[in-house]
Enzyme design. Structure first.
Site, PDB file in Angstrom:
ATOM      1  N   GLU A  84      15.555  55.514  21.979  1.00  9.17           N
ATOM      2  CA  GLU A  84      15.454  54.250  21.234  1.00  9.17           C
ATOM      3  C   GLU A  84      14.462  53.272  21.863  1.00  9.17           C
ATOM      4  O   GLU A  84      14.620  52.900  23.033  1.00  9.17           O
ATOM      5  CB  GLU A  84      16.841  53.595  21.136  1.00  9.17           C
ATOM      6  CG  GLU A  84      16.818  52.412  20.206  1.00  9.17           C
ATOM      7  CD  GLU A  84      18.193  51.865  19.868  1.00  9.17           C
ATOM      8  OE1 GLU A  84      19.188  52.297  20.468  1.00  9.17           O
ATOM      9  OE2 GLU A  84      18.242  50.981  18.992  1.00  9.17           O
ATOM     10  N   LYS A 263      27.957  48.774  21.294  1.00  5.65           N
ATOM     11  CA  LYS A 263      26.861  49.746  21.116  1.00  5.65           C
ATOM     12  C   LYS A 263      25.694  49.341  22.017  1.00  5.65           C
ATOM     13  O   LYS A 263      25.049  50.172  22.665  1.00  5.65           O
ATOM     14  CB  LYS A 263      26.439  49.800  19.648  1.00  5.65           C
ATOM     15  CG  LYS A 263      25.429  50.883  19.310  1.00  5.65           C
ATOM     16  CD  LYS A 263      23.996  50.455  19.490  1.00  5.65           C
ATOM     17  CE  LYS A 263      23.036  51.566  19.090  1.00  5.65           C
ATOM     18  NZ  LYS A 263      21.638  51.244  19.404  1.00  5.65           N
ATOM     19  N   ASP A 279      28.769  63.488  31.335  1.00  2.00           N
ATOM     20  CA  ASP A 279      29.297  63.738  29.996  1.00  2.00           C
ATOM     21  C   ASP A 279      29.387  62.405  29.241  1.00  2.00           C
ATOM     22  O   ASP A 279      30.333  61.645  29.436  1.00  2.00           O
ATOM     23  CB  ASP A 279      30.682  64.402  30.154  1.00  2.00           C
ATOM     24  CG  ASP A 279      31.339  64.733  28.836  1.00  2.00           C
ATOM     25  OD1 ASP A 279      30.894  64.215  27.793  1.00  2.00           O
ATOM     26  OD2 ASP A 279      32.320  65.493  28.858  1.00  2.00           O
ATOM     27  N   HIS A 378      12.554  44.043  19.590  1.00  3.89           N
ATOM     28  CA  HIS A 378      12.875  45.438  19.271  1.00  3.89           C
ATOM     29  C   HIS A 378      11.838  46.009  18.312  1.00  3.89           C
ATOM     30  O   HIS A 378      11.329  47.106  18.502  1.00  3.89           O
ATOM     31  CB  HIS A 378      14.275  45.501  18.659  1.00  3.89           C
ATOM     32  CG  HIS A 378      14.708  46.869  18.249  1.00  3.89           C
ATOM     33  ND1 HIS A 378      14.786  47.911  19.140  1.00  3.89           N
ATOM     34  CD2 HIS A 378      15.069  47.378  17.052  1.00  3.89           C
ATOM     35  CE1 HIS A 378      15.200  48.995  18.505  1.00  3.89           C
ATOM     36  NE2 HIS A 378      15.367  48.689  17.229  1.00  3.89           N
TER      37      HIS A 378
HETATM   38  P1  HMG Z   1       9.844  39.304  26.264  1.00  5.92           P
HETATM   39  O1  HMG Z   1      10.413  38.030  26.744  1.00  5.92           O
HETATM   40  O2  HMG Z   1       8.822  39.279  25.161  1.00  5.92           O
HETATM   41  O3  HMG Z   1       9.285  40.133  27.474  1.00  5.92           O
HETATM   42  O4  HMG Z   1      11.045  40.232  25.817  1.00  5.92           O
HETATM   43  P2  HMG Z   1       7.969  39.869  28.325  1.00  5.92           P
HETATM   44  O5  HMG Z   1       6.823  40.513  27.615  1.00  5.92           O
HETATM   45  O6  HMG Z   1       7.888  38.426  28.729  1.00  5.92           O
HETATM   46  O7  HMG Z   1       8.306  40.740  29.645  1.00  5.92           O
HETATM   47  C1  HMG Z   1       9.367  40.374  30.521  1.00  5.92           C
HETATM   48  C2  HMG Z   1       9.860  41.622  31.220  1.00  5.92           C
HETATM   49  O8  HMG Z   1      10.575  42.449  30.277  1.00  5.92           O
HETATM   50  C3  HMG Z   1       8.773  42.517  31.778  1.00  5.92           C
HETATM   51  O9  HMG Z   1       8.388  42.055  33.027  1.00  5.92           O
HETATM   52  C4  HMG Z   1       9.466  43.846  31.842  1.00  5.92           C
HETATM   53  O10 HMG Z   1      10.334  43.901  32.934  1.00  5.92           O
HETATM   54  C5  HMG Z   1      10.265  43.826  30.556  1.00  5.92           C
HETATM   55  P3  HMG Z   1       6.928  42.427  33.605  1.00  5.92           P
HETATM   56  O11 HMG Z   1       6.911  43.898  33.852  1.00  5.92           O
HETATM   57  O12 HMG Z   1       5.935  42.025  32.544  1.00  5.92           O
HETATM   58  O13 HMG Z   1       6.874  41.659  34.858  1.00  5.92           O
HETATM   59  N1  HMG Z   1       9.459  44.357  29.441  1.00  5.92           N
HETATM   60  C6  HMG Z   1       9.123  45.653  29.309  1.00  5.92           C
HETATM   61  N2  HMG Z   1       9.394  46.726  30.066  1.00  5.92           N
HETATM   62  C7  HMG Z   1       8.939  47.931  29.631  1.00  5.92           C
HETATM   63  N3  HMG Z   1       8.200  48.065  28.507  1.00  5.92           N
HETATM   64  C8  HMG Z   1       7.900  47.017  27.726  1.00  5.92           C
HETATM   65  C9  HMG Z   1       8.365  45.747  28.112  1.00  5.92           C
HETATM   66  N4  HMG Z   1       8.274  44.518  27.578  1.00  5.92           N
HETATM   67  C10 HMG Z   1       8.934  43.692  28.417  1.00  5.92           C
HETATM   68  N5  HMG Z   1       7.189  47.204  26.620  1.00  5.92           N
HETATM   69  C11 HMG Z   1      12.147  42.277  25.285  1.00  5.92           C
HETATM   70  C12 HMG Z   1      10.825  41.493  25.252  1.00  5.92           C
HETATM   71  C13 HMG Z   1      11.976  43.562  24.475  1.00  5.92           C
HETATM   72  C14 HMG Z   1      12.499  42.604  26.715  1.00  5.92           C
HETATM   73  C15 HMG Z   1      13.263  41.344  24.673  1.00  5.92           C
HETATM   74  O14 HMG Z   1      12.881  40.946  23.390  1.00  5.92           O
HETATM   75  C16 HMG Z   1      14.619  41.995  24.616  1.00  5.92           C
HETATM   76  O15 HMG Z   1      15.297  42.143  25.584  1.00  5.92           O
HETATM   77  N6  HMG Z   1      15.055  42.342  23.402  1.00  5.92           N
HETATM   78  C17 HMG Z   1      16.325  43.052  23.210  1.00  5.92           C
HETATM   79  C18 HMG Z   1      16.023  44.450  22.820  1.00  5.92           C
HETATM   80  C19 HMG Z   1      17.250  45.330  22.713  1.00  5.92           C
HETATM   81  O16 HMG Z   1      18.356  44.960  23.041  1.00  5.92           O
HETATM   82  N7  HMG Z   1      17.010  46.529  22.244  1.00  5.92           N
HETATM   83  C20 HMG Z   1      18.043  47.529  22.077  1.00  5.92           C
HETATM   84  C21 HMG Z   1      17.960  48.069  20.689  1.00  5.92           C
HETATM   85  S1  HMG Z   1      18.709  46.951  19.549  1.00  5.92           S
HETATM   86  C22 HMG Z   1      20.353  47.482  19.633  1.00  5.92           C
HETATM   87  O17 HMG Z   1      20.621  48.609  19.389  1.00  5.92           O
HETATM   88  C23 HMG Z   1      21.404  46.671  20.287  1.00  5.92           C
HETATM   89  C24 HMG Z   1      21.960  45.453  19.636  1.00  5.92           C
HETATM   90  O18 HMG Z   1      22.344  45.659  18.297  1.00  5.92           O
HETATM   91  C25 HMG Z   1      23.158  45.118  20.478  1.00  5.92           C
HETATM   92  C26 HMG Z   1      23.870  43.876  20.059  1.00  5.92           C
HETATM   93  O19 HMG Z   1      23.856  43.555  18.845  1.00  5.92           O
HETATM   94  O20 HMG Z   1      24.504  43.252  20.950  1.00  5.92           O
HETATM   95  C27 HMG Z   1      20.949  44.365  19.661  1.00  5.92           C
END
Ligand code: HMG
Length: 427
Positions: A84, A263, A279, A378
């Protein structure tokens, strides 16, 4: 392995080769496991053929790294296996903020597995219960004799209780399984007890099996997020903290939300459980049962905004009976690489890491949900996946992703159309 300070900022912007070079340079992996990564060495087909039935191949998933988790004062680089997008990014983001705020602390309440032997058609349930309890010491010895190797390693049967539920007589056995998850061990012990239990109770055996509701293997991970790292603007940071607390309360009252909340926690937990060859069905089953322990399914984590200390406090408690030995752990080269990356932790340490990852994952999801919304972070990464699926080249990604994110329907068909249009423009 030498401790070597690493600046993980921008790790995600490096190429795959550069990431592996960094691991080599900082001596974060042994030569053998670096070689596994460099050559993308996977589970050999011959081994796979011995692990499951009717094997026709092997199946791959991305193997990623979420760096810089500070857990109980120690730094961990955490292996993730997930399909994901944005899961690893979110965990890395959270790990970074939480490390700056002091890191995670964990408590491992116990590390024992539970087996159950169930009898039916018991003529006198109360009498059977008393008769079995009177033989408790002998039954513990019998269980140990069925699996002597665990006794040699310092583990073994620990406690036996008997319960009556409806017309079932249920014998519960707790077992110290040491570094193993212990399913085979517990099942062997439970089956060995059955003939004596039938004799003592006068009943019939229904089944003997381990329970995945591992309430004797609970772990709690906690952290405090310093509001300064949520936002430089104090008022904004307080709003973030307040909304994350509200989101946590919502998951306690609404099971529809609790399911998604959990989740999100398992996005991280499953990824590490899979990477380390454990597991994940067992961990999921135990976690979700624990979430419903008082009769209503609730969020597994809790977040509170401490106004006085200006910190957001998070905790996550769940069963985490993971292992570092046994099962398929020794058979898969990438699983061994994952353990090496973590510094070859013991089962307790691995438990602490996985629970902390679950809490980190939850923090990132709640922060995104209650601020920008989940789509921006995401979907940015989801767009990349869709374009790759549509056949985009690395060089086409930035422009195509920007266009795709502006569209109403973020799907494969739109990704294909955007790519086609871009290619038509350049020819
Ligand atoms: P941002 O603030 O735009 O991040 O957030 P940034 O570009 O400022 O970067 C900050 C740091 O985030 C980076 O530090 C990395 O550590 C990390 P740096 O390396 O630059 O010093 N980071 C990354 N690491 C690897 N690859 C990347 C990357 N981008 C940032 N491409 C972020 C962006 C995606 C982190 C934020 O928007 C976020 O946390 N979103 C949540 C995403 C999520 O939870 N996804 C799971 C799937 S959705 C789901 O299934 C779960 C859910 O339904 C659960 C729920 O409802 O509770 C949401």
């Amino acid at each position: 392995m030498t401790e070597n300070k690493v600046n993980w900022t921008g790790f995600s912007k490096k190429s795959l080769e550069e990431r592996i070079s960094l691991l080599a340079e900082k001596q974060l992996l042994s030569a053998e496991h670096l070689d596994n990564l460099k050559h993308n060495r996977q589970l050999p087909l011959k081994t796979a053929d011995q692990m499951a039935e009717n094997v026709i191949g092997t199946h791959s998933l991305p193997f990623a790294l979420a760096p810089d988790f500070l857990i109980d004062g120690k730094e961990y680089q955490v292996p993730f296996v997930t399909e994901e997008p944005s899961v690893v990014a979110a965990a890395s983001f959270a790990a970074k903020i939480i490390k700056r705020s002091g890191g995670f602390t964990t408590v491992i309440h116990e590390r024992q597995m539970i087996g159950q032997a169930v009898l039916y058609q018991v003529p006198n349930l109360r009498k059977a219960q008393n008769d079995i309890l009177a033989q408790k010491a002998q039954l513990l010895v019998l269980a140990d004799e069925a699996y002597p190797s665990i006794v040699k390693r310092g583990g073994g049967a620990r406690c036996l209780t008997v319960d009556i539920k409806d017309d079932f007589l249920i014998v519960y056995l707790t077992v110290d399984t040491q570094e193993a998850m212990g399913a085979n061990m517990v099942n062997t012990m439970m089956e060995a007890l059955m003939p004596t239990l039938e004799e003592l109770s006068g009943g019939q055996q229904l089944m003997a099996i381990l329970s995945n509701y591992a309430t004797e293997s609970l772990v709690t991970a906690s952290c405090q997020v310093d509001l300064r790292f949520l936002s430089r603007d104090k008022a904004k940071a307080q709003t973030f903290a307040h909304k994350i607390e509200l989101a946590s309360r919502l998951a306690q009252t609404d099971s529809y939300r609790a399911s998604t909340h959990n989740k999100g926690i398992f996005n991280g937990i499953d990824a590490v459980v899979m990477a380390t060859g454990n597991d994940w069905r067992a961990i999921e089953a135990g976690g979700h049962t624990y979430a419903a322990k008082d009769g209503q399914y609730r969020g597994l984590s809790l977040w509170t905004f401490d106004q006085k200390q200006q910190v957001l406090k998070g905790t996550l408690t769940l069963p985490m009976p993971v292992a570092t030995k046994g099962g398929s752990i020794g058979l898969n080269p990438s699983v061994q690489t994952a353990h090496d990356l973590l510094g070859n932790p013991n089962a307790r340490e691995l438990t602490a890491v996985i629970a902390s990852v679950g809490l980190a994952q939850n923090f990132a999801a709640l922060k995104a949900l209650t601020s920008t919304g989940i789509q921006s972070g995401h979907m940015k990464l989801q767009a990349k996946s869709l374009l790759l699926l549509a056949g985009a080249k690395e060089t086409e990604l930035p422009k195509a992703a920007a266009l795709l994110l502006k569209t109403e329907h973020l799907n494969l068909e739109t990704a294909q159309t955007i790519l086609q249009n871009l290619r038509d423009e350049t020819t």
